[in-house]
Design a protein around this motif. Structure first.
Motif, short mmCIF file in Angstrom:
data_model
loop_
_atom_site.label_atom_id
_atom_site.label_comp_id
_atom_site.label_asym_id
_atom_site.label_seq_id
_atom_site.Cartn_x
_atom_site.Cartn_y
_atom_site.Cartn_z
N LEU A 48 0.98 -1.18 -0.04
CA LEU A 48 0.01 0.08 0.07
C LEU A 48 0.81 1.43 -0.11
O LEU A 48 0.44 2.24 -0.88
N ALA A 49 1.92 1.11 0.87
CA ALA A 49 2.76 2.49 0.80
C ALA A 49 3.48 2.55 -0.42
O ALA A 49 3.43 3.74 -0.88
N LEU A 50 4.01 1.56 -1.09
CA LEU A 50 4.91 1.90 -2.43
C LEU A 50 3.61 2.36 -3.54
O LEU A 50 3.93 3.10 -4.22
N ALA A 51 2.36 1.68 -3.44
CA ALA A 51 1.43 2.03 -4.38
C ALA A 51 1.03 3.60 -4.27
O ALA A 51 0.99 4.31 -5.24
N GLY A 52 0.94 4.17 -3.04
CA GLY A 52 0.63 5.15 -2.69
C GLY A 52 1.86 6.19 -3.19
O GLY A 52 1.45 7.56 -3.76
N ILE A 53 3.04 5.87 -3.16
CA ILE A 53 4.04 6.69 -3.49
C ILE A 53 3.94 6.76 -5.30
O ILE A 53 4.34 7.79 -5.70
N CYS A 54 3.58 5.69 -5.92
CA CYS A 54 3.59 5.80 -7.20
C CYS A 54 2.36 6.66 -7.76
O CYS A 54 2.61 7.02 -8.89
N VAL A 55 1.55 6.88 -7.14
CA VAL A 55 0.18 7.55 -7.64
C VAL A 55 0.17 8.99 -7.26
O VAL A 55 -0.35 9.76 -7.67
N TYR A 56 1.31 9.37 -6.39
CA TYR A 56 1.33 10.72 -5.90
C TYR A 56 2.08 11.73 -6.86
O TYR A 56 3.00 10.93 -7.37
N ALA A 87 13.30 10.27 -8.53
CA ALA A 87 14.02 9.43 -7.97
C ALA A 87 13.26 8.04 -7.16
O ALA A 87 13.35 7.06 -7.29
N LEU A 88 12.64 8.89 -6.06
CA LEU A 88 11.97 8.24 -5.17
C LEU A 88 10.83 7.14 -5.62
O LEU A 88 10.69 6.27 -5.56
N GLN A 89 10.13 7.86 -6.48
CA GLN A 89 9.12 7.17 -7.34
C GLN A 89 9.27 6.28 -8.26
O GLN A 89 8.65 5.40 -8.50
N GLN A 90 10.49 6.42 -8.70
CA GLN A 90 11.17 5.34 -9.90
C GLN A 90 11.30 4.22 -9.21
O GLN A 90 11.11 3.11 -9.66
N ASN A 91 12.22 4.41 -8.01
CA ASN A 91 12.40 3.35 -7.24
C ASN A 91 11.23 2.49 -6.68
O ASN A 91 11.19 0.96 -6.63
N ALA A 92 10.04 3.24 -6.16
CA ALA A 92 8.90 2.60 -6.00
C ALA A 92 8.11 1.71 -6.73
O ALA A 92 7.90 0.69 -6.46
N ARG A 93 8.17 2.31 -8.02
CA ARG A 93 7.50 1.50 -9.17
C ARG A 93 8.45 0.11 -9.40
O ARG A 93 7.67 -0.84 -9.66
N GLU A 122 -3.97 -1.55 -10.51
CA GLU A 122 -5.28 -2.23 -10.12
C GLU A 122 -5.34 -3.41 -9.45
O GLU A 122 -6.37 -3.70 -8.40
N LYS A 123 -4.21 -4.26 -9.41
CA LYS A 123 -4.10 -5.46 -8.68
C LYS A 123 -4.02 -4.90 -7.07
O LYS A 123 -4.28 -5.99 -6.33
N ILE A 124 -3.51 -3.87 -6.82
CA ILE A 124 -3.17 -3.35 -5.42
C ILE A 124 -4.61 -3.08 -4.76
O ILE A 124 -4.91 -3.32 -3.80
N ALA A 125 -5.33 -2.35 -5.70
CA ALA A 125 -6.63 -2.10 -5.37
C ALA A 125 -7.67 -2.98 -4.78
O ALA A 125 -8.32 -3.17 -3.92
#
Length: 202
Positions: A48-56, A87-93, A122-125
């Protein structure tokens, strides 16, 4: 149970097939008896945390702030410069792609190359709670931890030699996947996501 020595040999075979330089002096990693895995709840929260970072910032995350690391909280608070945020978002993805496989949300891990970094959010959702997750075994996760350790050494060695990244790998993806693998096997008992080691010293 696969021995660390056999695991090392199989990883080295994979590197050889991809034309990646081997460092035969790199040691084996931990055995299955020497590690513990993250709990399903821990894995769920990290997803959930990584997904949140990806969509911010396209979508404001409603997740509990406590699931985010300090660096991730800094991003959500707008305290990072643009380059650091990207960079943080790229790593999160990249990290999310591998973690989704480890959590049983993807059937195939793929490889940490230029095809990585495109997680199916969508799979995270649909993973609304821990009952939807099927964590991989110690054997599977240690196989990857060993392989990524050797991938990462090869990537760093190439960088020091001013050579291209070998084996069609993506340097950012390799480091992100290595962090996930070490976090999953509780490497050095480090619980802080930001501080999980990805060292490759022999």
């Amino acid at each position: 149970m696969k021995s660390p020595e056999i695991r090392k040999e199989l990883s080295e075979l994979t590197l050889h097939k991809r034309g990646i330089r081997l460092n035969l002096q790199l040691p084996t990693i931990e055995s299955e008896d020497e590690i513990r895995l993250r709990s399903v709840e821990e894995v769920h929260q990290r997803l959930l945390a990584l997904a949140g970072i990806c969509v911010y910032p396209q979508h404001n995350t409603n997740s509990v702030q406590s699931i985010f690391s300090k660096q991730e909280q800094a991003l959500l608070n707008g305290d990072l410069d643009e380059q650091s945020a990207q960079a943080l978002q790229q790593n999160a993805r990249h990290a999310l792609c591998f973690l989704m496989w480890a959590a049983g949300l993807e059937s195939n891990a793929g490889m940490p190359d230029h095809h990585s970094g495109q997680p199916d959010l969508e799979k995270i959702a649909t993973a609304s709670d821990t009952r939807t997750l099927r964590l991989r075994s110690k054997t599977e996760l240690l196989d990857w931890a060993d392989l990524l350790y050797r991938f990462h050494w090869a990537v760093r060695h190439a960088h020091l030699q001013n050579r291209p990244v070998p084996g069609r790998l993506d340097a950012v993806a390799v480091e992100a996947w290595h962090r996930v693998a070490n976090w999953l096997i509780c490497y050095e008992d480090e619980a802080d996501w930001d501080l999980v080691s990805t060292e490759t010293a022999g």
